[in-house]
Design an enzyme around this catalytic site. Sequence first.
Site, mmCIF file in Angstrom:
data_model
loop_
_atom_site.group_PDB
_atom_site.id
_atom_site.type_symbol
_atom_site.label_atom_id
_atom_site.label_comp_id
_atom_site.label_asym_id
_atom_site.label_seq_id
_atom_site.Cartn_x
_atom_site.Cartn_y
_atom_site.Cartn_z
ATOM 1 N N GLU A 294 0.885 -1.171 0.000
ATOM 2 C CA GLU A 294 0.000 0.000 0.000
ATOM 3 C C GLU A 294 0.913 1.207 0.000
ATOM 4 O OE1 GLU A 294 -1.522 3.336 1.302
ATOM 5 O OE2 GLU A 294 -1.618 2.204 3.175
ATOM 6 N N CYS A 328 -2.094 8.372 4.302
ATOM 7 C CA CYS A 328 -2.111 8.018 2.876
ATOM 8 C C CYS A 328 -3.438 8.401 2.242
ATOM 9 C CB CYS A 328 -1.885 6.519 2.711
ATOM 10 S SG CYS A 328 -0.426 5.882 3.554
#
Length: 543
Positions: A294, A328
């Site tokens: 990720e 994020c």
Amino acid sequence: MPNAFFQVPYPENEPVLEYGPNSPEREAQLAEYERMFNQAPVQVPMVIGGRKVLTEDKRPLSPPHDHKHVIGHAHFGTAEHVKEAIDSALEARSAWASLEWEQRASIFLKAAEMLAGSWRTRINAATMLAQGKNMHQAEIDAACEFIDFLRFNCHFAQDIYAQQPESAPGIWNRLEYRALEGFVFAITPFNFTAIAGNLPIAAALMGNVVVWKPSDEQIYSAHVIMELLHEAGLPEGVINLVTVDGPVAGDVVFNHPDFSGLHFTGSTGVFRHLWQTIGQNIARYKTYPRIVGETGGKDFIIAHKSANVDEVATGILRGSFEFQGQKCSAASRVYLPDNLWPEIKEKLTADVATLKVGTPADPTNFVGAVISQRSFNKIKGYIEFAQNSPDAEVLCGGQCDDSVGYFVHPTVILAKTPHFKTMEEEIFGPVVTIYVYPADDFDGALELVDSTSEYALTGAVFARERYAIDDAMRALQNAAGNFYINDKPTGAVVGQQPFGGARGSGTNDKAGSLLNLLRWVSPRTIKETLTPAKDYRYPFHQE
């Protein structure tokens, strides 16, 4: 050997404590923060084969909001320590992989109970100190999300092991879920203690052994995680924590024949480099490694002309500035219709002016310091670029001060072009850029959202009209792995919104779901024939 099908306690999301004024949890948390802030600097060792490894290469650990204050020293290692960690992991593999799954699960369920109890204030305080989170952000991360990962992963593992194939008459088909043949390398980020714990633990739960390299800025709270796991009964060598420079670790790990998986959260550039390295070394490995990552995001909010002004402004503020925009999933680019812009501008700038900036010791502070000097310099550079550009206007914020801590005030930029630099590049700080589009060109704005960024992690649409929401969902189906309707694009909850994105944002293997755990097993199909054939001839051979 037990003869039973076990079921773990059905998981429920850990309640988030409110920490209101004069509440017991608020007083206890602030007291633990002050104790850990003022105690003598702790020595943070590597943990290899259960041994605490101290070295001569001691590096100071300081809070980002008070970078002259030392809370500990991390003991950094060399390539030899990485080799020792791999050897210790492989030595532990046989016993760990053959241990019944419920025995492995019980360790992590116990860790969850400890976090929900006496360890809660400690893991939160460590995160407030090491990563500069305020009390609320630490609570939803280091306590609640981490607890949820531990409990839900055990439930998902149970579901995986229960999935079995059909069997024809006279045949018994079975499917076993083996650990990967080798070791898993976990590389974890600074911004979420829960993610830092989950990456090595998710692989370990499924029977794998792990070498774990945490971010340099998260070593302090990683140390607490290792102590938690030790107290919960994790056997020696199952998870080995090494603090080494990245290239040093990579040179050993990615050239080792027993490397079998990478569990990564970090930057897109680093992930692509690691993938390329693994590809170049593919012939060295006993098996094709699993690669789960990720990575970055340039997350969006788009509002339709029918959206509610207060809801949009609040979504922008919370989505962009919570934890200093160092998520994020944080909103970084916003597309607003010109019919709503005057009202949104007024509310947003007024609200930003009320945001308090300071240390986690004061719970009324909304924004703290960014993580490091390098991050501070990068963010400041983007703000100065906007201040000096004829194609943008800094509407509010922009102040930067690193004299005590790495403080950047929440900053809102208005871009005159949809392809302005801060609309396209990942900043990872408390900076959001807004582009105002013609209210009657929603389709054109959707096309801009989809085509502007290489990333596809999170995004949000605000609208009252259902056709507009449907249009956005269709147009942006590949632009975000986590898509939000009338909400900020942050705050995914384990078991409710499995997290991950595609394109330049990663492999979309959805942390906090069964999908991620499936990546850490290698199934074996077993067919047992109950009435074996005794003649090679088939019926069609008869005359």
